[in-house]
Motif scaffolding. Structure first.
Motif, mmCIF file in Angstrom:
data_model
loop_
_atom_site.group_PDB
_atom_site.id
_atom_site.type_symbol
_atom_site.label_atom_id
_atom_site.label_comp_id
_atom_site.label_asym_id
_atom_site.label_seq_id
_atom_site.Cartn_x
_atom_site.Cartn_y
_atom_site.Cartn_z
ATOM 1 N N GLY A 156 0.770 -1.232 0.000
ATOM 2 C CA GLY A 156 0.000 0.000 0.000
ATOM 3 C C GLY A 156 0.802 1.283 0.000
ATOM 4 O O GLY A 156 0.249 2.364 0.239
ATOM 5 N N PHE A 157 2.119 1.209 -0.248
ATOM 6 C CA PHE A 157 2.900 2.450 -0.363
ATOM 7 C C PHE A 157 2.261 3.298 -1.468
ATOM 8 O O PHE A 157 1.911 2.787 -2.524
ATOM 9 C CB PHE A 157 4.352 2.133 -0.744
ATOM 10 N N ARG A 158 2.140 4.612 -1.228
ATOM 11 C CA ARG A 158 1.449 5.475 -2.177
ATOM 12 C C ARG A 158 2.403 6.501 -2.759
ATOM 13 O O ARG A 158 3.202 7.114 -2.051
ATOM 14 C CB ARG A 158 0.271 6.163 -1.481
ATOM 15 N N TYR A 159 2.308 6.689 -4.083
ATOM 16 C CA TYR A 159 3.165 7.614 -4.837
ATOM 17 C C TYR A 159 2.294 8.616 -5.583
ATOM 18 O O TYR A 159 1.255 8.241 -6.141
ATOM 19 C CB TYR A 159 4.030 6.858 -5.850
ATOM 20 N N ASP A 160 2.753 9.874 -5.638
ATOM 21 C CA ASP A 160 2.024 10.849 -6.442
ATOM 22 C C ASP A 160 2.534 10.806 -7.880
ATOM 23 O O ASP A 160 3.421 10.017 -8.222
ATOM 24 C CB ASP A 160 2.116 12.257 -5.838
ATOM 25 N N ALA A 161 1.985 11.655 -8.730
ATOM 26 C CA ALA A 161 2.344 11.640 -10.151
ATOM 27 C C ALA A 161 3.767 12.096 -10.412
ATOM 28 O O ALA A 161 4.288 11.899 -11.513
ATOM 29 C CB ALA A 161 1.364 12.508 -10.947
ATOM 30 N N ARG A 162 4.420 12.697 -9.431
ATOM 31 C CA ARG A 162 5.834 13.064 -9.565
ATOM 32 C C ARG A 162 6.743 11.876 -9.224
ATOM 33 O O ARG A 162 7.953 11.952 -9.392
ATOM 34 C CB ARG A 162 6.198 14.223 -8.634
ATOM 35 N N GLY A 163 6.155 10.806 -8.681
ATOM 36 C CA GLY A 163 6.941 9.650 -8.258
ATOM 37 C C GLY A 163 7.345 9.719 -6.796
ATOM 38 O O GLY A 163 8.036 8.832 -6.288
ATOM 39 N N THR A 164 6.905 10.758 -6.092
ATOM 40 C CA THR A 164 7.266 10.937 -4.684
ATOM 41 C C THR A 164 6.448 10.011 -3.792
ATOM 42 O O THR A 164 5.226 9.903 -3.951
ATOM 43 C CB THR A 164 7.017 12.402 -4.252
ATOM 44 N N LEU A 165 7.107 9.366 -2.839
ATOM 45 C CA LEU A 165 6.417 8.535 -1.852
ATOM 46 C C LEU A 165 5.695 9.455 -0.884
ATOM 47 O O LEU A 165 6.320 10.305 -0.244
ATOM 48 C CB LEU A 165 7.427 7.660 -1.105
ATOM 49 N N ILE A 166 4.379 9.313 -0.773
ATOM 50 C CA ILE A 166 3.608 10.228 0.072
ATOM 51 C C ILE A 166 2.906 9.535 1.233
ATOM 52 O O ILE A 166 2.388 10.204 2.129
ATOM 53 C CB ILE A 166 2.568 11.012 -0.767
ATOM 54 N N ASP A 167 2.892 8.203 1.263
ATOM 55 C CA ASP A 167 2.227 7.515 2.370
ATOM 56 C C ASP A 167 2.736 6.091 2.512
ATOM 57 O O ASP A 167 2.921 5.383 1.514
ATOM 58 C CB ASP A 167 0.707 7.495 2.137
ATOM 59 N N VAL A 168 2.978 5.690 3.762
ATOM 60 C CA VAL A 168 3.306 4.306 4.104
ATOM 61 C C VAL A 168 2.303 3.897 5.178
ATOM 62 O O VAL A 168 2.407 4.337 6.328
ATOM 63 C CB VAL A 168 4.757 4.167 4.636
ATOM 64 N N PRO A 169 1.288 3.095 4.825
ATOM 65 C CA PRO A 169 0.200 2.795 5.763
ATOM 66 C C PRO A 169 0.649 2.188 7.088
ATOM 67 O O PRO A 169 0.002 2.413 8.111
ATOM 68 C CB PRO A 169 -0.675 1.799 4.982
ATOM 69 N N SER A 170 1.742 1.445 7.087
ATOM 70 C CA SER A 170 2.181 0.772 8.314
ATOM 71 C C SER A 170 3.029 1.667 9.219
ATOM 72 O O SER A 170 3.483 1.224 10.262
ATOM 73 C CB SER A 170 2.972 -0.488 7.953
ATOM 74 N N GLN A 171 3.246 2.929 8.819
ATOM 75 C CA GLN A 171 4.051 3.852 9.610
ATOM 76 C C GLN A 171 3.273 5.135 9.873
ATOM 77 O O GLN A 171 2.540 5.614 8.999
ATOM 78 C CB GLN A 171 5.360 4.199 8.884
ATOM 79 N N ALA A 172 3.472 5.689 11.051
ATOM 80 C CA ALA A 172 2.787 6.935 11.395
ATOM 81 C C ALA A 172 3.296 8.093 10.552
ATOM 82 O O ALA A 172 2.545 8.987 10.186
ATOM 83 C CB ALA A 172 2.979 7.241 12.879
ATOM 84 N N CYS A 216 5.595 9.225 7.042
ATOM 85 C CA CYS A 216 6.167 8.792 5.764
ATOM 86 C C CYS A 216 7.605 9.301 5.686
ATOM 87 O O CYS A 216 7.863 10.482 5.938
ATOM 88 C CB CYS A 216 5.342 9.348 4.615
ATOM 89 N N PRO A 217 8.569 8.430 5.358
ATOM 90 C CA PRO A 217 9.948 8.900 5.205
ATOM 91 C C PRO A 217 10.038 10.009 4.157
ATOM 92 O O PRO A 217 9.367 9.960 3.121
ATOM 93 C CB PRO A 217 10.708 7.656 4.740
ATOM 94 N N ALA A 218 10.848 11.013 4.442
ATOM 95 C CA ALA A 218 10.964 12.164 3.531
ATOM 96 C C ALA A 218 11.937 11.891 2.395
ATOM 97 O O ALA A 218 12.854 11.082 2.524
ATOM 98 C CB ALA A 218 11.413 13.392 4.318
ATOM 99 N N ASN A 219 11.733 12.590 1.283
ATOM 100 C CA ASN A 219 12.658 12.601 0.140
ATOM 101 C C ASN A 219 12.885 11.228 -0.485
ATOM 102 O O ASN A 219 13.993 10.912 -0.911
ATOM 103 C CB ASN A 219 14.005 13.210 0.549
ATOM 104 N N LEU A 220 11.864 10.408 -0.512
ATOM 105 C CA LEU A 220 11.958 9.114 -1.182
ATOM 106 C C LEU A 220 10.960 9.072 -2.330
ATOM 107 O O LEU A 220 9.925 9.753 -2.303
ATOM 108 C CB LEU A 220 11.659 7.970 -0.209
ATOM 109 N N GLY A 221 11.253 8.271 -3.312
ATOM 110 C CA GLY A 221 10.339 8.123 -4.435
ATOM 111 C C GLY A 221 10.957 7.290 -5.534
ATOM 112 O O GLY A 221 12.056 6.749 -5.390
#
Length: 204
Positions: free
Chosen positions: A90-106, A108-113
Motif C-alpha cells: 500500500g505504499f502510495r506515490y504521487d504523479a511526480r513519483g514521490t512517496l507520500i504515504d506508508v500505511p504501516s508507519q505513522a 512517511c519517510p521524507a525525500n523518497l520516491g
C-alpha cells in the motif's frame, strides 16, 4: 589470411553490435498518445521497466515501474486520484513519483520516491527521455506533424521485434531488400531498388 582476419576484427570492433551500449540521452517514442489513459500501462524501454498513465488533468506520466519497498511492479497496482497505491503493502506515490504515504508507519519517510522520466507529447506521439533529465530539451523532441496531415497516407501500430535493435537499423537502411521482401506487402515489385544508384555520406 591472418592480416585479413585482423582487419575484419578491427572493422567489427568499430561497428554496432549486440554489445553496443544503448543510447539514453535521446528522445524515444514512449507510446501513442491514446495509450496514455487513467489505467496503468507497463512498458519496457531501453531495458528499463516503466509504468505509464495520464492524470485527471490530462498530463502524460512515466515512472519507474517498481515500488521502493519490495520492487513490486507499480503497473500491477492501483491508480486513484492521480496516485499509485502499491499492490503489495500500500505504499502510495504521487504523479511526480514521490512517496507520500506508508500505511504501516505513522510518518512517511521524507525525500523518497521512484524516478519520473521527462515526456513531451506532440500530435499522436509521446516522447520520453531515458537519460540524464537535466539534458532533456523538449525543443529537440522530433516533430512528426506530417504523419497526421491529410496530404500523407499513414498507418500506425506496434510491432514486437524479438531481436537486437542494431539489426532493425540495418534493415531500415537497406533499401535493396524492398523489391523482394515487400513485393506482395507494399506493392514495391515495380520499383528496382536493388539496382538503383546511391550516394553515401559519412559524418560524425
Amino acid at each position: 589470411v591472418r592480416q585479413w582476419v585482423s582487419y575484419a576484427m578491427a572493422c567489427c570492433a568499430r561497428m554496432a553490435g549486440r554489445l553496443t551500449p544503448l543510447i539514453f540521452n535521446e528522445w524515444y517514442v514512449a507510446g501513442f498518445a491514446h495509450e496514455f489513459t487513467q489505467r496503468l500501462l507497463a512498458r519496457t524501454i531501453l531495458g528499463r521497466p516503466l509504468v505509464l498513465f495520464r492524470t485527471s488533468t490530462g498530463e502524460a506520466v512515466a515512472l519507474e515501474d517498481r515500488c521502493l519497498h519490495r520492487s513490486f511492479p507499480l503497473s500491477a497496482s492501483r491508480l486513484e486520484n492521480d496516485q499509485i497505491t502499491c499492490g503489495y503493502h500500500g505504499f502510495r506515490y504521487d504523479a511526480r513519483g514521490t512517496l507520500i504515504d506508508v500505511p504501516s508507519q505513522a510518518r512517511c519517510p521524507a525525500n523518497l520516491g521512484v524516478r519520473r522520466y521527462p515526456l513531451v507529447e506532440r500530435d499522436a506521439l509521446v516522447w520520453i527521455w531515458m537519460g540524464d533529465a537535466a539534458l532533456a530539451d523538449a525543443q529537440r523532441a522530433p516533430d512528426f506533424h506530417w504523419a497526421h496531415s491529410p496530404d500523407w497516407q499513414t498507418s500506425s501500430g506496434m510491432l514486437h521485434l524479438p531481436a537486437n535493435y542494431v539489426g532493425l537499423h540495418e534493415n531500415l537502411l537497406d533499401l535493396t531488400h524492398v523489391e523482394f521482401l515487400h513485393a506482395a506487402t507494399l506493392g514495391m515489385n515495380a520499383v528496382k531498388y536493388a539496382a538503383a544508384p546511391f550516394d553515401v555520406l559519412i559524418e560524425d
